[in-house]
Design an enzyme around this catalytic site. Structure first.
Site, mmCIF file in Angstrom:
data_model
loop_
_atom_site.group_PDB
_atom_site.id
_atom_site.type_symbol
_atom_site.label_atom_id
_atom_site.label_comp_id
_atom_site.label_asym_id
_atom_site.label_seq_id
_atom_site.Cartn_x
_atom_site.Cartn_y
_atom_site.Cartn_z
ATOM 1 N N TYR A 52 0.850 -1.196 0.000
ATOM 2 C CA TYR A 52 0.000 0.000 0.000
ATOM 3 C C TYR A 52 0.878 1.236 0.000
ATOM 4 O O TYR A 52 1.858 1.294 0.737
ATOM 5 C CB TYR A 52 -0.900 0.029 1.245
ATOM 6 C CG TYR A 52 -2.339 -0.219 0.882
ATOM 7 C CD1 TYR A 52 -3.021 0.691 0.083
ATOM 8 C CD2 TYR A 52 -3.006 -1.356 1.310
ATOM 9 C CE1 TYR A 52 -4.339 0.468 -0.281
ATOM 10 C CE2 TYR A 52 -4.315 -1.587 0.946
ATOM 11 C CZ TYR A 52 -4.983 -0.671 0.152
ATOM 12 O OH TYR A 52 -6.270 -0.885 -0.216
ATOM 13 N N GLU A 54 -0.549 4.790 -0.268
ATOM 14 C CA GLU A 54 -1.398 5.998 -0.405
ATOM 15 C C GLU A 54 -0.566 7.241 -0.193
ATOM 16 O O GLU A 54 0.228 7.318 0.744
ATOM 17 C CB GLU A 54 -2.542 5.948 0.606
ATOM 18 C CG GLU A 54 -3.650 5.032 0.145
ATOM 19 C CD GLU A 54 -4.846 5.029 1.074
ATOM 20 O OE1 GLU A 54 -4.947 5.907 1.941
ATOM 21 O OE2 GLU A 54 -5.675 4.126 0.923
ATOM 22 N N ASP A 198 -6.937 13.476 -24.646
ATOM 23 C CA ASP A 198 -6.909 12.050 -24.281
ATOM 24 C C ASP A 198 -6.237 11.286 -25.417
ATOM 25 O O ASP A 198 -6.825 11.084 -26.485
ATOM 26 C CB ASP A 198 -8.357 11.575 -24.069
ATOM 27 C CG ASP A 198 -8.434 10.090 -23.725
ATOM 28 O OD1 ASP A 198 -7.408 9.390 -23.846
ATOM 29 O OD2 ASP A 198 -9.535 9.630 -23.358
ATOM 30 N N THR A 224 -3.946 6.056 -21.485
ATOM 31 C CA THR A 224 -3.769 4.721 -20.920
ATOM 32 C C THR A 224 -2.332 4.298 -21.249
ATOM 33 O O THR A 224 -1.634 4.963 -22.014
ATOM 34 C CB THR A 224 -4.758 3.690 -21.501
ATOM 35 O OG1 THR A 224 -4.636 3.696 -22.922
ATOM 36 C CG2 THR A 224 -6.176 4.005 -21.089
ATOM 37 N N LYS A 227 -2.103 0.468 -24.793
ATOM 38 C CA LYS A 227 -2.547 0.288 -26.185
ATOM 39 C C LYS A 227 -1.309 0.370 -27.082
ATOM 40 O O LYS A 227 -0.480 -0.540 -27.045
ATOM 41 C CB LYS A 227 -3.616 1.325 -26.511
ATOM 42 C CG LYS A 227 -4.867 1.168 -25.611
ATOM 43 C CD LYS A 227 -5.960 2.131 -25.928
ATOM 44 C CE LYS A 227 -7.218 1.818 -25.143
ATOM 45 N NZ LYS A 227 -7.422 2.692 -23.980
ATOM 46 N N ARG A 233 -2.014 -2.679 -18.133
ATOM 47 C CA ARG A 233 -3.277 -1.930 -18.109
ATOM 48 C C ARG A 233 -3.204 -0.847 -17.045
ATOM 49 O O ARG A 233 -3.066 -1.155 -15.853
ATOM 50 C CB ARG A 233 -4.443 -2.870 -17.763
ATOM 51 C CG ARG A 233 -4.676 -3.969 -18.772
ATOM 52 C CD ARG A 233 -5.200 -3.408 -20.065
ATOM 53 N NE ARG A 233 -6.522 -2.874 -19.932
ATOM 54 C CZ ARG A 233 -7.630 -3.538 -20.241
ATOM 55 N NH1 ARG A 233 -7.559 -4.750 -20.706
ATOM 56 N NH2 ARG A 233 -8.804 -2.981 -20.089
HETATM 57 N N1 DSN Z 1 -12.111 0.400 -24.274
HETATM 58 C C1 DSN Z 1 -11.075 1.141 -24.928
HETATM 59 C C2 DSN Z 1 -11.019 0.855 -26.369
HETATM 60 O O1 DSN Z 1 -11.158 -0.294 -26.736
HETATM 61 O O2 DSN Z 1 -10.823 1.750 -27.167
HETATM 62 C C3 DSN Z 1 -11.198 2.587 -24.675
HETATM 63 O O3 DSN Z 1 -11.186 2.782 -23.333
#
Ligand code: DSN
Length: 423
Positions: A52, A54, A198, A224, A227, A233
């Site tokens: 943890y 925090e 974003d 994120t 990707k 993730r």
């Molecule tokens: N769920 C993601 C996507 O597949 O684009 C976006 O958050």
């Protein structure tokens, strides 16, 4: 690690083995998915999951932070260097939480936000009707131009002048073209709005310099990590120094408790991997593959939103083929080609059974596939579409897909060791 799991919980071990086999034996075209390296996998499955933390380095609410502080500082430093940002917060659990934290850092509940309409390619958290972001904030959506499938900046500027949002969001989840973040910054500035960008989908293309970075033009950049960036993730926020304290407060204690230190550790590894010439070459190949796939699909008579792609993804409008997106996605899955059905701009059909299919090339590019394979995959997609009610033809495509997978195995250092492939 996997041996211990096999002994203690053979059922779950077996399911993980099956999932690994599925990922190896399928052409994975979901544009938000990828294969992480063994190094990222090991970091994310390590002992940091036990801790943890925090708070932030030097200001934690739990003791025992000798190592976590160093890891978080290292992850932040790597993120700042890679994205050339003043400040990085590497704690968000996901892109959705990162977006909400970005809004919370700058505006108040009830204020107006303006993001791309969900049906046109915006993310749910950009103010989508079914997202809490449209309950906490007043949401005004901007569409893409129905004729070009591209963002219409004149219309966007008009909407901004009319609705005077406090915050404008650039970025998307199903938009195949490069986004001009500088114009977004200007339009936001003209109406006194903040600009949040974003880049969840294109972060890897941004660090490789293939798409222009929004960092100079946005108050906060949200992303994120899993990707095109090819990490575990997770989520991340980058911002100008003036917003650093507000961003940190919004993430913790505003929205989250303890950060997932194992994920943050793996993010740090992925950021180091992304800071290499090999990663730049990888990101370039992602786009080359997407363009080759798109060109071939056009030759097969598929309609593509905006007529093609500048990035890693392609959005197919299937109406001229008279095949619902869901039906094609399911048939392709049976043929070992994994995609997702998706709404298209102005979709006459509901999101649960839309008219589009979304595909992308990050994962196949990690397997080393190039333009020739991308074109071959277009042929396989076409064969399934042409034989949509013919199960034996679909099965034949599955065999071709499996052969292609066997020719381009997931690179060894990208696979976690298990009984059959441990070295
Ligand atoms: N769920 C993601 C996507 O597949 O684009 C976006 O958050």
């Amino acid at each position: 690690m996997t041996n211990a799991l096999e002994q203690y919980d053979p059922q779950i071990y077996e399911l993980i083995r099956q999932e690994q086999a599925r990922q190896s034996g399928a052409i994975r075209l979901i544009p938000s998915e990828n294969y992480v390296s063994r190094a990222v996998m090991l970091a994310s499955g390590g002992c940091l999951t036990n801790k943890y933390a925090e708070g932030y380095p030097g200001r934690r609410y739990y003791e025992g932070q000798q190592v976590t502080d160093l890891i978080e500082k290292m992850a932040r430093q790597r993120a700042k260097k890679l994205f050339k940002a003043d400040h990085a917060n590497v704690q968000p659990y996901s892109g959705s939480v990162a977006n909400l934290a970005a809004y919370a850092a700058l505006i108040q509940p009830g204020d107006t936000i303006m993001g791309m309409s969900h049906i046109d390619g915006g993310h749910l958290t950009h103010g989508g009707k079914v997202s809490l972001t449209s309950k906490f904030f007043k949401s005004v959506s901007y569409p893409v131009n129905p004729d070009t499938g591209r963002i219409d900046f004149d219309h966007l500027a008009e909407l901004a002048k009319k609705h005077r949002p406090k915050l404008i969001i650039s970025g998307a989840t199903a938009y195949p073209r490069e986004i001009d973040f500088e114009i977004f910054g200007q339009i936001a500035g003209d109406v006194g709005a903040y600009h949040i960008s974003d880049i969840a989908h294109i972060a890897g293309l941004v660090v490789a310099g293939i798409h222009k970075s929004p960092v100079p033009y946005a108050d906060i950049v949200s992303t994120t990590t899993h990707k095109t960036l090819r990490g575990p993730r997770g989520g991340m926020l980058l911002c100008k120094a003036e917003h650093a304290a507000a961003v940190n407060r919004a993430v913790f204690p505003g929205l989250q408790g303890g950060p997932h230190m194992h994920t943050m550790t793996a993010v740090a590894v992925a950021l180091a991997e992304a800071d290499t010439p090999e990663f730049i070459a990888y990101a370039r190949q992602i786009v080359k593959n997407a363009k080759a796939l798109a060109e071939m699909l056009l030759e097969y008579g598929f309609n593509l939103m905006s007529g093609g792609t500048d990035n890693h993804l392609i959005l197919i409008d299937l109406r001229n083929k008279n095949i619902p997106g869901k039906k094609l996605a399911k048939a392709l899955d049976r043929a070992r080609i994994v995609t997702n059905y998706n709404s298209i701009p102005n979709d006459p059909s509901p999101p649960a059974n839309p008219s589009g299919l979304r595909i992308g090339t990050p994962a196949i590019t990690t397997r080393g596939m190039k333009e020739d394979q991308a074109r071959e995959i277009a042929g396989l997609i076409n064969k399934v579409a042409e034989n949509i009610d013919n199960e034996s033809a679909i099965e034949e495509v599955g065999k071709e897909a499996l052969l292609l997978c066997s020719q381009f195995p997931v690179p060894d250092h990208f696979i976690i060791p298990n009984k059959s492939n441990s070295k």
